[in-house]
Every structure is written in structure tokens, then in C-alpha cells.
Design an enzyme around this catalytic site. Sequence first.
Site, mmCIF file in Angstrom:
data_model
loop_
_atom_site.group_PDB
_atom_site.id
_atom_site.type_symbol
_atom_site.label_atom_id
_atom_site.label_comp_id
_atom_site.label_asym_id
_atom_site.label_seq_id
_atom_site.Cartn_x
_atom_site.Cartn_y
_atom_site.Cartn_z
ATOM 1 N N CYS D 98 -7.168 7.236 0.393
ATOM 2 C CA CYS D 98 -5.959 6.561 -0.046
ATOM 3 C C CYS D 98 -6.313 5.780 -1.306
ATOM 4 C CB CYS D 98 -5.464 5.613 1.043
ATOM 5 S SG CYS D 98 -4.077 4.597 0.499
ATOM 6 N N CYS D 102 0.089 3.458 -4.893
ATOM 7 C CA CYS D 102 1.460 3.962 -4.743
ATOM 8 C C CYS D 102 2.382 2.938 -4.120
ATOM 9 C CB CYS D 102 1.481 5.205 -3.867
ATOM 10 S SG CYS D 102 0.304 6.441 -4.378
ATOM 11 N N THR D 189 -2.438 -2.212 2.466
ATOM 12 C CA THR D 189 -3.279 -1.232 1.810
ATOM 13 C C THR D 189 -3.606 -1.667 0.387
ATOM 14 O OG1 THR D 189 -2.301 0.509 3.126
ATOM 15 C CG2 THR D 189 -3.368 1.178 1.084
ATOM 16 N N GLU D 255 -7.400 -1.827 4.311
ATOM 17 C CA GLU D 255 -6.211 -2.604 4.634
ATOM 18 C C GLU D 255 -6.630 -4.031 4.987
ATOM 19 O OE1 GLU D 255 -6.183 0.613 5.981
ATOM 20 O OE2 GLU D 255 -4.568 1.317 4.683
ATOM 21 N N HIS D 290 8.159 6.007 -0.332
ATOM 22 C CA HIS D 290 6.798 6.084 0.194
ATOM 23 C C HIS D 290 6.630 7.312 1.093
ATOM 24 C CE1 HIS D 290 3.027 4.144 -0.064
ATOM 25 N NE2 HIS D 290 2.894 3.939 1.222
ATOM 26 N N TYR D 294 3.705 10.592 0.412
ATOM 27 C CA TYR D 294 2.768 11.282 1.301
ATOM 28 C C TYR D 294 2.824 12.795 1.133
ATOM 29 C CZ TYR D 294 1.813 6.887 3.724
ATOM 30 O OH TYR D 294 1.422 5.618 4.031
ATOM 31 N N CYS D 297 -0.078 12.696 -1.875
ATOM 32 C CA CYS D 297 -1.446 12.198 -1.677
ATOM 33 C C CYS D 297 -2.142 12.864 -0.502
ATOM 34 C CB CYS D 297 -1.437 10.680 -1.510
ATOM 35 S SG CYS D 297 -0.574 10.063 -0.049
ATOM 36 N N GLU D 445 -2.674 6.441 8.703
ATOM 37 C CA GLU D 445 -1.681 6.163 7.663
ATOM 38 C C GLU D 445 -0.645 7.279 7.607
ATOM 39 O OE1 GLU D 445 -3.085 4.188 3.882
ATOM 40 O OE2 GLU D 445 -2.352 6.101 3.084
#
Lengths: 484, 484, 484, 484
Positions: D98, D102, D189, D255, D290, D294, D297, D445
Amino acid sequence: MLSPEEYLDSLRQLNPKVFLFGEEVREVVDHPVIRPSINSVAKTYELAHEPEYEELMTAVSSISGKQVNRFTHLHQGTHDLINKIKAQRLMGQKTASCFQRCVGWDAFNAVDSITWEMDEALGTDYHHRFRHYLRWVQEEDLVVDGAMTDPKGDRSLRPSQQSDPDMYLRIVERKEDGIVVKGAKAHQTGALCSHEILAMPTMAMGEQEKDYAVCFAIPSDSEGLVYIYGRQPNDTRKLEEGDLDVGNCKFGGHETLIIFDNVFVPNERIFMCGEHEFSGILVERFAGYHRQSYGGCKVGVGDVLIGAAAQIAEYNGVQKASHIKDKLIEMVHLNETIYACGIACSSQGIPTGSGTYLIDMLLANVCKQNVTRFPYEIARLAEDLAGGLMVTLPSEKDLSHPEAGKYIRKYLQGVAHVSTEDRMRIFRLLENITTGLAAVGYRTESMHGAGSPQAQRIMISRQADLEAKKELARQLAGISYDER
Amino acid sequence: MLSPEEYLDSLRQLNPKVFLFGEEVREVVDHPVIRPSINSVAKTYELAHEPEYEELMTAVSSISGKQVNRFTHLHQGTHDLINKIKAQRLMGQKTASCFQRCVGWDAFNAVDSITWEMDEALGTDYHHRFRHYLRWVQEEDLVVDGAMTDPKGDRSLRPSQQSDPDMYLRIVERKEDGIVVKGAKAHQTGALCSHEILAMPTMAMGEQEKDYAVCFAIPSDSEGLVYIYGRQPNDTRKLEEGDLDVGNCKFGGHETLIIFDNVFVPNERIFMCGEHEFSGILVERFAGYHRQSYGGCKVGVGDVLIGAAAQIAEYNGVQKASHIKDKLIEMVHLNETIYACGIACSSQGIPTGSGTYLIDMLLANVCKQNVTRFPYEIARLAEDLAGGLMVTLPSEKDLSHPEAGKYIRKYLQGVAHVSTEDRMRIFRLLENITTGLAAVGYRTESMHGAGSPQAQRIMISRQADLEAKKELARQLAGISYDER
Amino acid sequence: MLSPEEYLDSLRQLNPKVFLFGEEVREVVDHPVIRPSINSVAKTYELAHEPEYEELMTAVSSISGKQVNRFTHLHQGTHDLINKIKAQRLMGQKTASCFQRCVGWDAFNAVDSITWEMDEALGTDYHHRFRHYLRWVQEEDLVVDGAMTDPKGDRSLRPSQQSDPDMYLRIVERKEDGIVVKGAKAHQTGALCSHEILAMPTMAMGEQEKDYAVCFAIPSDSEGLVYIYGRQPNDTRKLEEGDLDVGNCKFGGHETLIIFDNVFVPNERIFMCGEHEFSGILVERFAGYHRQSYGGCKVGVGDVLIGAAAQIAEYNGVQKASHIKDKLIEMVHLNETIYACGIACSSQGIPTGSGTYLIDMLLANVCKQNVTRFPYEIARLAEDLAGGLMVTLPSEKDLSHPEAGKYIRKYLQGVAHVSTEDRMRIFRLLENITTGLAAVGYRTESMHGAGSPQAQRIMISRQADLEAKKELARQLAGISYDER
Amino acid sequence: MLSPEEYLDSLRQLNPKVFLFGEEVREVVDHPVIRPSINSVAKTYELAHEPEYEELMTAVSSISGKQVNRFTHLHQGTHDLINKIKAQRLMGQKTASCFQRCVGWDAFNAVDSITWEMDEALGTDYHHRFRHYLRWVQEEDLVVDGAMTDPKGDRSLRPSQQSDPDMYLRIVERKEDGIVVKGAKAHQTGALCSHEILAMPTMAMGEQEKDYAVCFAIPSDSEGLVYIYGRQPNDTRKLEEGDLDVGNCKFGGHETLIIFDNVFVPNERIFMCGEHEFSGILVERFAGYHRQSYGGCKVGVGDVLIGAAAQIAEYNGVQKASHIKDKLIEMVHLNETIYACGIACSSQGIPTGSGTYLIDMLLANVCKQNVTRFPYEIARLAEDLAGGLMVTLPSEKDLSHPEAGKYIRKYLQGVAHVSTEDRMRIFRLLENITTGLAAVGYRTESMHGAGSPQAQRIMISRQADLEAKKELARQLAGISYDER
């Protein structure tokens, strides 16, 4: 039957050569990284003494007529096969780990009938030798590592084609009183909890691979044996202060790479020595028993994981949401489907020539195939129920820190009547099973233990009797057999 | 035990009132649409006389001590429960259809223990009545339709809340010598193959729904009974010339809507009459047995479907392709997983008060839940192996046409040594099971028979004992019970 | 652009040779079995005239600059590719059937760029010929059957190895003004709704298979063409009185086996004639477009199926149950995942040499692979929501019968405010799509249309660029390239 | 745009209060546990300067007209939305982690349109404030943590019902020049890689929860902010000597729990302050962006995982086995399905009032829902291909030990031409992603980031327009609207 303490003491008398994290380890039993594994095995001793579990955890030996720990018993009927599954589920529930004693147990049962068949076919004397050995194991209540998996090197090549001939364990010298073996066994579950190593070939060997067709037992601290301990996710948390971050601080499992560096095996400990034509069926039978096993042990671990997921839902205050309840049901459904397969292949067991019962091979392979799938989905659902804190939770040390701990206790509180620490404990247990120490057993071992998924598919294919099914179809379709 | 011919004759002596495709049907037994259903049931008579299948298809009655058809037997142990599954798989293999006799069988076993429990609790005399009735059924070797599912109307309302009180079967009059009932039962599998109807309540009834808590048996041609035959995919192909397009020309199944238009039931045929507190457990128990059943019968049909898929792969010349072999393995794996569930819930059966054995309820529900999924995936894979011809194949009449037939024989040839007609026969069998006549049994009945998927999930939830699992998790996480 | 009526009239002027159910059919357009198919295609004409749908259903021709029906258009950009998907979804929603006009459309776009590439590489004149032909098709607003799939005989043998050389369509004679072809095309969707047949090779042909590398267009009633109509589940219900039992009485689809019995093709209608090295890429490209198509049309049918499932839940009174809502969400989720794949492969399209846009091939294959799975699961969930009545419902004739109808109306009532007949209509629509007439399109065509599942897997494998992915892994793992 | 080095320097100038493993950390940037996270973010700076990636990694600001890092850009069309996905996939490929930037990016785009809508509706001045702020962020090329998730306490209670009112971040004091906030944000994050924190409400707030409807930005080392670093599987391996056991020694993610202990926010940094009626839509929009993210990413990380699985198969010598190839295809298929969803929701984006483009909300939720499933299955398949060594491999220290290392090199050799160390590196990378450090990003995640699975299902339900689908079904079934 030994008590747990006697078991620990007996281990302490062994002196294996062990490498762990780059160092030679002397004190195996009390090593904080290894001990949880040994605790899991010790639970098989402890429960055997509890009246409540006596029926599941002990049996009357078919060899000696004495009560023995069931984990050393030869199955004398389908009731024994079913009780095996139930004992394994119980152990899984009590340890949430791989308790490691099944691999030797499954080896006993496989070697028992195969040596009988070898003797029948070849006039050898392996079965008597083996029964003698097993009587001793039962009486001494020993843990035996059933060692099958060779490193295999380049998997596109057969043992005899490898650039290094030691990639499969083999006889390098034959003496009058025994043999010398060289090679290694990988992924050896519970090796350091074991008194003995019972080595078996890893696959069907051919005419030119007789030296690889070898089965024998040796003490686990024999000269020439070297153990290299495998890393697991979060293994060093066991070396940290506190017990919270490990998730399951008492129990665990382990695997080692065992090197056989020219180890001598005396004749009376040899149960196969070149009879390559029996190597394949030995593998198949051991794998069959071990694929059955997962229908018990993984279900027990699954029970704990389901329980942890249900518990965290309650701690989060969401236990009444319909989607939460539905996911718990799905987890139970999948877990019980595995159990059903374990029970079914046991219920349909049949006697072998030696009197020892064998599971139904098709159903045992079906069982294991489901084990390569459902625990992953159960784990996924557990992670769904857990929420993100499972992997963003601060450390126990933070919780203990005066300033950080205050914030953590305040802000990571769930429902009001449960302490933040208890909530954290459940998160860590969930982490332990899904992506931490016990994930090795619950995920990877479910995938590859007792053979990788494709191995089961090959066995299912062989057992499926498609010809009979095609005949059924032709008959109903009105096609005469001859026209086929 | 009757021969198949005697069974047909006995049916011919009945005179039920039947509607089929808008007409009243007189000749049930020889009606071309209905006959394949009757043939399926007749197979239970036929195989009972074959020595090879005697152990599976017959049993020694616990009531009379005489040999009876197993489909009328009360299970006296787990061996009987397991033999039930095996008999059902065999029948599925031989008919590739729903053979319809299980629903009464499951009703016998459920009513047997429930009437015993009612008598124990309430001092009633239902069990003796029922045993007397069942002895006669066994001796006459009858087929009995276990009738449970009411039409239900608006499912958000209880029976007593429906705008039409007849949406659930109910007692409309109580007389000295019996009762009069009114209502209907939907989806009645094998109703027209049956000598008797054994009606049961469809759900747990409340205090104010006593009139709906009724269980009784009546002859299938009783005054006031009306049957309306359900349409199935491709049903009229049975009325066409030839036998090819039907796919499975000999065997089938059927469902009817049965109307009870003020039907009288004499006292000696009544097994529950207002004891609403036992209605729920009766449903649960019947459903449990029937959910077990699917672990046998659907597996047998699955065997045929797998065989047909393997056969068409061979006829197409693709049987050696690795993806074809892999899909067949997957089909076998899924099919045997269902079987494992059927065996497991049987193996773990326990005796009820009446001595009749009950399956493990959790595993039986898990079994059925898998049946709501895997046959669909097996069918999908079968359709994958079949290829498109399964649904683009010309009709048998085209094959018989001098000009069209010539083209079809030439161009729809697969591998050279198999006739085009044989290849077509396998395509039609595949169509029959996946999207034709037998799809009703293999798909929809797998989904909804013995209760829709959600019904099993509720039962799984009830049986899962999540509290015990949470306790396991807390113990391992180091959380003391009191803090919970 | 033609009106629907003009389209029907234009079809009436054709005189193809057709066998259906063993008889030669004269009146194709008004034949009750065939007409629903034609209605589906006619909908592409109808909607093109509706302002609301003009953007989706029409386009400005890149050849003539005139507005044409989009189903004849060459894609001039990613907006056209995306509008294709949207037009197909719309058509699926309006017909709940395969509307059959895409196969020719996809053929146009594939042949367009391939002929351009052939001309570039070989100096031939195919592209000009093809554009001339397509201009006419656009102006006349014709339906063209893109004919690819050969019967294939023994699939373990290549075309040139078959015992009958006609198992793949081939050139049997070369004349000055054209060629004569012989063979057949199977599973020809919408053949009888078409004015023209555009034949293409079915696979990559080798050097010795030049006669099989042939692409051409001919009128659908050319001398020597013979059509044999394929049976579908419940096809004869269209011949019964009433409209209820068909489920979707207006729309449908069909497939035929087309025989080419020495058919003459004039030179100007030939677009490939022996250039075997371009046969594979033509197949791949056509298949790519057609795999994209399913990301639109099947989604539209899925919309109807989801709607029907939601409607029956409401009619049953269970629409508020959480598991019902959850299943509807899952159906929508799967349906939209397919749509996302259709949109994505369109959005990432690229121009070919001829200017015509090509979809992203990897994503188009991924799209189709999902289509071989998700409609089956959507259908399974629909059957779950429907309940058993979908396959046990009495016939429309029973409903019309004075006595039987009375019972049906009473007992098959769902929620009070909806008529039993309306409820039956939804059941029949559900049956139509999941296991009836439209199941051919929604299930089998989803599986095998545009290539069976394994064909997509091979393409995905080719497009996956595993080498680049391995390089990413090695870099992150700290392995230098040279050591590989 | 900053260089990676300038980015690191800028972070070094911050002085946040951080707890990690029970200690206060001073040197964030060079802390071995934290640094890999920062490296991942630094990669967004590095690639922005590479001409090859300029189009993906930079954009022309709609505010200033200057080139800015794309991770600070407001999407000006569907091309921007698609480039977002591609940039994210690229970053996932390069970091297998990650990369954390973003969440701020998605916050920018969400807050941008919502502040515009607030101003339109309420006459406030938030939009201008926010644009002013964002211009500065773009010019300074800052990393901003989009902070949404509150700890939530007892999830069955609303914010205002919690026993501790701070379980949701809230305004505790309103001053002339700003507000004081108190509470926490969990699972933050990339918090320690960020220059700024942009806080948003976590859910739709009601009338009585105005104090919880607050959105603002503050420097990440503001007075009163406290960070507690979350533990990850194998986190302490980063503290060990060597780089092998970490698996991916350069990149990672993290995180933290962020405490807002009475933090002051000046007026010009406040973008919502009590306008509770806009809190829900802000959450929805941020989550939508968001959920789209995904689709990029996770696909990039998936590429690495697939590559590692393909690489280990090659190192094991099994890359030609058909089941291995098939599993790789399946992994690619699932990975690309996610990508297709990411592309599709971007391609179908629409402008908001502020000019900033919004993704298609239905497809973005479908995208994320697949992300909660497919990475788990991809990981399962990777574990299948890896074999057991992934979790039984000795430590790097063992490899470095003179005696143990010798054994390891000999016996853990795969194919002859690849070093044992390289093979170990791939195993450790596989472990890193499936059950180690990066599993936090790739699994948990994927499950919970941007909202847990049920959150997407609720959104899918809202967007599905079931009424329109029911209408389609009724029309085709021949049911008139009024009868509904």
C-alpha cells in the site's frame, strides 16, 4: 501412559542437534520459541488422563491388550477411525494449533498394513519387526515423527535424475547390521517434540530407485541428524515480553528441515529396504490416513476461529446484524462439511490384511481437497467479522505504556462491559490463526500437508470409476454397450 | 414384497381425480406423461427382488420381523441410516430421476418418534395407531406420499392471518368418528405413484393454530382429493413419437398440487390432532431425514450426469485434454462431498425414544445446504463438457427425415466409431438432467426440496453451539469466563 | 434504416430451405416456433427509430456518412465500443433473449481489419471488396449471420485429418468467377432472421489446410444452403394455445445447423481464399468482439432475471427478509461485474490499421470467462428466490379449466392484491430464462458462445505477460535479472 | 514537484508525537520499522519525474494550470479517472505494498465537490477555502492523510449514544478563530508519511450529532495529535540483520491510531462544521473514490504476487504442469476482473457541480466488493503454487551460519541453475504478501479499507434500481403495470 510432565522430562533427556534463527539451540523443551509446540503435543498426554476424554484419547492396544494413548493405536474398526476424527477435533479445539502427533500415528497405521503386505508378497519379515517396534512405542507412550517429504530439488526430474542424488533420502551404504542413509526431510511437523523419527519414501520409486525405497525408525537424537527450525509469521513475538501479541501464547506448532547426514539405522529398525514396488502404495496409504486426519484437526481449529469471530462480533456490538449471523452460519457450514468428510471416510473404512482398518480412499481424498479450500474461506470470513483492528492494533507494550496505554484503553474500547484488553486478546487470536503463527497450520498445512491439492485430484481421478458412470449414462440413454 | 408388475396393478385399482394439461385424466398408470414417474418408483420394487441389491433394498421389519422393502422400514441403527443413503444413491444411478418413494419413508420415521414422544408427554395413543398403520403399509408394500408443504399464500403472514384460512391445510370439522380437513399441499412429489397420502403440518403452529396441527393418512383416491399435475420442462416431448428427444425415456418424476376439498379422515388414521406444540419438531425431524436423503439420491443422479459428461467428451474426441479431465475430477469431488455429508449424518445417528434412529441434525442440514449448491455447479460443468449441441441439436424427427437425416448423420458425427444417433442420445440425456425433465429433480428439488436454503441455515445456526465455540476462543486468548 | 415491418417484409421475400421438427417449413416469418426469434431481431429495428435510444441504436457510418443502424456499424472509437455494450444491454432488457444481430456485427468489424491487414501484407484486394459489401449492408439495413463454428467431427483431429473432409467448411472447386464450398456451420444463431450469411474459418488453419481458410458472404437463401432448426427446451409450448406457459411469449432466439451443399460464391463476395496464415487472427478477433458483446447482452437479460426474482419475492410476500435482499444484491453484483468487464474492454480499445477500433483483448477474454460463470450463479439464486412452483406449476390449460382453474386460483394465490395469473406469469418467465427457451441463450450460449471457457483461458494466458510479472517479483525480492 | 529526497527532508522537519512498540519514537523517517512505508510514498515522487510515467504520474492542475503530482490532482474527466487507476496499478507493481497516498487524494476529490454543494445549498464559503488549501498542497507537493474512520466503540449505538462521547471525533469547543476537536481516527494508513491530516466524518450524522459533522485539515505534527503505530505480521523482522526474511525489504505500509487530544483547528482550515446533512454524502463520495482506487492498487500488488507465483513454479521446476498453468491463468483472470471494474467505474464517470469528476458509484462499489473476495483467492492460489516452504523456510541467519547454511544451500536447492538464496527470496516475497507485512494491505485492507463488504452491499442495493428491473420483467411476462 505418560503424564504431560513425564513427557516433557522424557524430551529433556534427548539431545538433538538443532539450529534456530542462526544459532545452535541446546534447551529445546524450555526454548520460548519451541515450547508452545511441545505444549500442544503435551495436551495429547494430558487429555488422555481426563475421564471425560478417555474414550476418545485412549484405546486398548490390539498388540498388548493394554490401554494406550490413542495417538499410538492401530485402528481396529470404523469406530476407531471415527474416534480418531473426534479426538483430533477435540485437540484442535483445545490448542487452536497443529498438535503434531498425528503424522506418526498415521505412519504407524500405514506402515503396519504395508509391511504385512510386503511380507505376504515377498516373504520378508518387516511386519513382525514393525509390530515389535510399535509395541514399544505404545508402552513407552512415545511421540514419533512420521517423516515423508523429501526436498525434491528440481521437480521435473525423478530422484535418480537430480543433479544432487541426495535430494531424496537414500541408502548410501549397506552394512551387515544395518544401513547408512543420507538426505533430508522437509517440513517436518513436530520434529522437536518427537522421541523418534519414522522415515518413509516420498513417492513411488522405480526399479532404478531402490536405494530411495527405504522406511525405518531412529531415535530423534541419532548421530548425524540435524534439525533446522522453520520460521513462522510472528515467531519472534514469542521472545517478547508479555503474552498478548502472540495471540495464543500457550500453544503452537513447528516444522523443521531434518538433515540425515550419514545416519546409521540398525536392521531391526528397518521396515522397507529397496522394495520399490511397495513405496507408492505406502505413500498413498499414509497420505490417505493423513488426509482423513485433517477432517478432524482443522475442524477443531475452525471451531476456535468461528468462536473468536463470534466473540469479536459481540465485543464490537454487531452480533445481531443479519449479515454477521449469516457469515457465522457460513463458517459453521463449511467447517462441518469438512468434518462430514472426515467422518464419512472413517465410517466407510475397511480392514486391511494386517487387521488394521483403512479409511475409504476416495472420500479421504475428497476430505483433504475440501481442506485446501474451506479453511481459507472460513479465515476470510473471520477477517471480515474481525474488522481492520486485527492488523492495526498497537502492541502490548503500547498498552502497558502509561501515556499510550491510556489512549488505547479509551479509544479501543468496544462494548462498554468488556475490557479493551480482552477485545485485543481476541483480535490477536484471530490474527494468530489467520495470518500469524497458527496460520502455518490452518492455511499452508491445510493446503500442502498430506499432499498438495493436485495430489488429491489425481487420487480422486483414480478412484472415481468413470467407466461405471459412463455405463450408467449409456444405459439410461438407450445406447447398447457394444456400440460404445 | 410386491413385484413391479403387482405394484402397477395395485395402482391401476385406484381411481384418483387428476387434472393434467387442462383435462381430467382417467388412466394414470399408462398415461405417457405420468408413466416414467411410476417406472422410477417401480424400480424400488424391482431392485428389492435382485439378490445383488437385497441388503440395500430390503430390511427386516422392526415391527413384524418380516423382510420388507427398505423404503417402508424404520431405521434401527446407523447401519440402516447408512444403507438408506446407499440405496438412494443406487436408485439415483438407475433412474437419473427423483424416484419419489423417500418422502413417505422419511415421513414414517419422523412420525414414528414424534407420536411416541407425544404419547409420552400427553398420554395420547398416536404411536400405537401409527405402528399399526405402518405394519399394514409394510405388509402391503405400499407407496405413501409424505405431504408437508402447504401453499402458504402470503408468506409474511402466519396461517391464522391469511386472508384465506385454507392456505394451510386445516381441520374444518371434528366428528365422533374422525375429522374433515380442507386445504392443499403443493409440490407433492410422486403423488400419483402413491397408494396413500400421509399429511403433516408444514411448520411450527401456535396456540391459536391448533386446527392446522394435524397429521393423518388417507388413501390417495379418497373422496375430495384432487390432483393437478405440474408442468415440467419438455414434458410434452413424452407425447411425441420416438424416444430420443426425451433424453431419459423410461424414467422421470412428477409433482402435483393436491387439493383436500373437505376430506374425511377416520380416527384410526389420525396421528396428530391439535397438539400444536409438536408440529414444529415433526417438521424439523421430517426435514432432517429428507435432508439426509439428498445425500444419497442426488449423488446417484450426479453419477449419471458425470458419466454422461465423460461419455460425451469421449464421443467428441476430447477426453484426454487436461482441462476436461480436471473438470470431471471437480464434478466427482463435489458429488462425493455431498455423499460424504449423507454418510456422515447417518453414521452419527442416535436412537429416539421409539427406538427409531435419527440422523445427526447438524450434519444433515449441512448436507442439504451443499445440495443447494453443488448440483448446480456439477450441472454447469456438465454443460461445459457437453458443448453447444446440447441445446442446438435437431429433433429426432429431423433425424428420421430422409433428407434432413442424411445431413444430420453426416455433419453431427463425432469420433468416427460412434454413431451420430448415440452421440445425440447422450446430448439429450445431458439436456434432460441439466435443463429438461430431470432438472426439476436435480436442480429445483435440490434447492427447495426438504426446505429452501435459508431453512437449513436457520437449523445450522441453532445447532452450531456458538457459545461453546466462543468459550474455546476466550480460553485460548487468556480471557477469564467471568469477564465475558 | 428499415422499420420493423419492412424488416419482416424483406425476410418474407427470401426463400430458404428449412427443416424444423422433421418437416420442411415454408413460412419462416410467421411460423409460431420461429417468430419470437424474428421479433427479437425486429426490436433492433424498432428501437433505432425511437428518439430515446437513437444514440445507442444508430451511428453515422464511417463509410457513407449516413445514419445507419448501429448493428451494422464499424466502431470508430472507444465511444462506439462502449455504446455497443450499452445498446446490447438495452436489447437484452427489452427481449430477455438473444437478439442475434451481434454475431454479424462482430463479424463485420473483425473482417474489416483483417482484410485490411491481408491487403497490406499480401497485396490482395479484399478490404475494398468488403467495404463495398458492407456499405450495401448498411444501406439496406440487413441482418447478417456471422457463421464461424464448424461441426468439427473428432476434435482430437485437425480438419485435414478427419475421416470426412467436410467436417470443416471448405472450397471444393475454384472457378473463374468464384468458388464452390461444402461443409456446414453449427449452432448458427439467428440464421433464419438473416438476409445474408458471412462465413469465416473456425480456427487457425495450416499450410495444408488452405481450402479451409475461406471467408465469404452469400444470400441466406442461396442454392445449396439447408437449415436444420435446433430444438430448445419447451419449444413446442409455442405451438400450444395461450401465451402463459411460454414465459416470454413475444421474444426468443434460435440456432440452426446450416449445410453448405456445394454452394457457389462469386468472386466479389469472397474475403479470404486460402490465406491460411490470416485465419487464426480472424478467429481471434471475431471472438474478441463477441466476447465483449456478452458483457452487454447477458447483462440485459440478467436485469430481467433479477427483476423477475425481485418481483416474485414481492408476490410471495418475502421481499423484506434479509436473506432475500442479500441474494438480490449478490445477483446485481455479479451482473454488474460482467457489465464492468464489457465496459472496460471497450474503454481500453485501440484502433486497427483499417481505422476500426478493437477492444482490449485481455479484458474481453476476462469478460467472457466471467460470463461462463456468473449467469449460472445468478440463475441459481433466481431459482432460490422463485421457490419450487417454478417447476411444479400447473399448465395454463389447467388454469382455464372451470374446475381445476378454480382450485388453482384459490390455492396458488400469493399476496392478496396480486392475481394468481400474474404470479404464474412471473414463475413462467423465471422458468423461461433459467431452464426454458431462453436458457439456451442465458446459460449455454454464455458458456459456449464466442468460444468455450478453455478458449478464453488460452487467450488470457497469451495476453498475461507473465514474464513482466516475474520481473516485477524478482526486482522486489532483490534478485538480479542475470541470475534468473 | 518534489524529488524523493526533498520529500524525505520535508518529513524530517516535522515533529509528530509517535508511539511504536511501547516507546516514543523520535526519528520517524529513518526508523527501520517505518521507513519502508515512507519509501512506498517516496516512489510516488520518484516516478513523477520519470518521463516514461509522466502521463500517469503527473497532471496539469485545474487550479493553477501547473504540472502537479497526480496524487494531488482533481479529476477533470474520465481520462483522469482512468489514469488514476493506471497510476495506482503501476505503483502497486513497483512497491507490492500500500503506497498510502491515495487516501488523501480521494479525500481531496470528495471534499472538493461536497464543499461546492454545501456552498450552493447553504451559502457557506467552504469550497473557496478548500480550493485555496488544495492549491497550496499541490504547489508544495504534500502528502495528506485522509482520515475518516472513527473507533466507533459499541457499534450498536450511534455516536451520541456511546458511553464515551469521544468514540467519534467531535468539536468540543468553538472559538472565534477556530474549533477544538477531540477523539481519534483508527487505521490511519500512511499517517506518518503525511504532512497533513484531512479529517472527515465517518458516517451520516443526525440533527443531534452536529458536533460530529466536522471536516478540516491540520499539519500532521499539530499540538495534541498522538500517533500509536499498529503492529503488522512480522514487523520486527525489519529490525533483524539482513534483508531476506522481510520478503520485500524496501517497501511497506503502515497504519496508526491517531488521537486528537483537544486539537485546535483555525477557521481557514475548516471545511465542514456542523452541517450534518452533508456528512453522509461526503462519506459516500470519499468511499466511492476509494473503492475505485482498489481497482488499481490491489491489481498492481496482484501482478507482483502472480509474478512471484510464476517465478517459484519455475524455480521448483513445475512451470509446465497443466494444473500450474491453469492456476496462474485463474489468478490473472481474477486480477484483471478487478482491474476491469476499476476501469469501468472510471470510464463511466460524470462531472459534479465543482467540475471534479465522480466515478460511477454502482460500479465502484461492485469493484470494491470483488476486492473483498478475489485477492483472497489469488493469495490462496499463490500459496498453492508456492508449496510448504513458504512457511517452513529457515531464517536468513541460518543461511548465514557456516554449518546450517551449508545444509540449507544443498537441500533447499530447486532447479539447478537458480541459487537457493534466490529461491528463498521469492518464498519470502510470497510470504510477505500473503501472510506477512504486505498481507495487511493485500488482504485486510482489501476487505475493510474504504468500507467493509457489507457497506458496499448496501450501496449496491441503493443503486440497483430494482423497481426498473421489476418493470422489465412484468412487461415481458405480460403483466400490466396497474395490476402490480
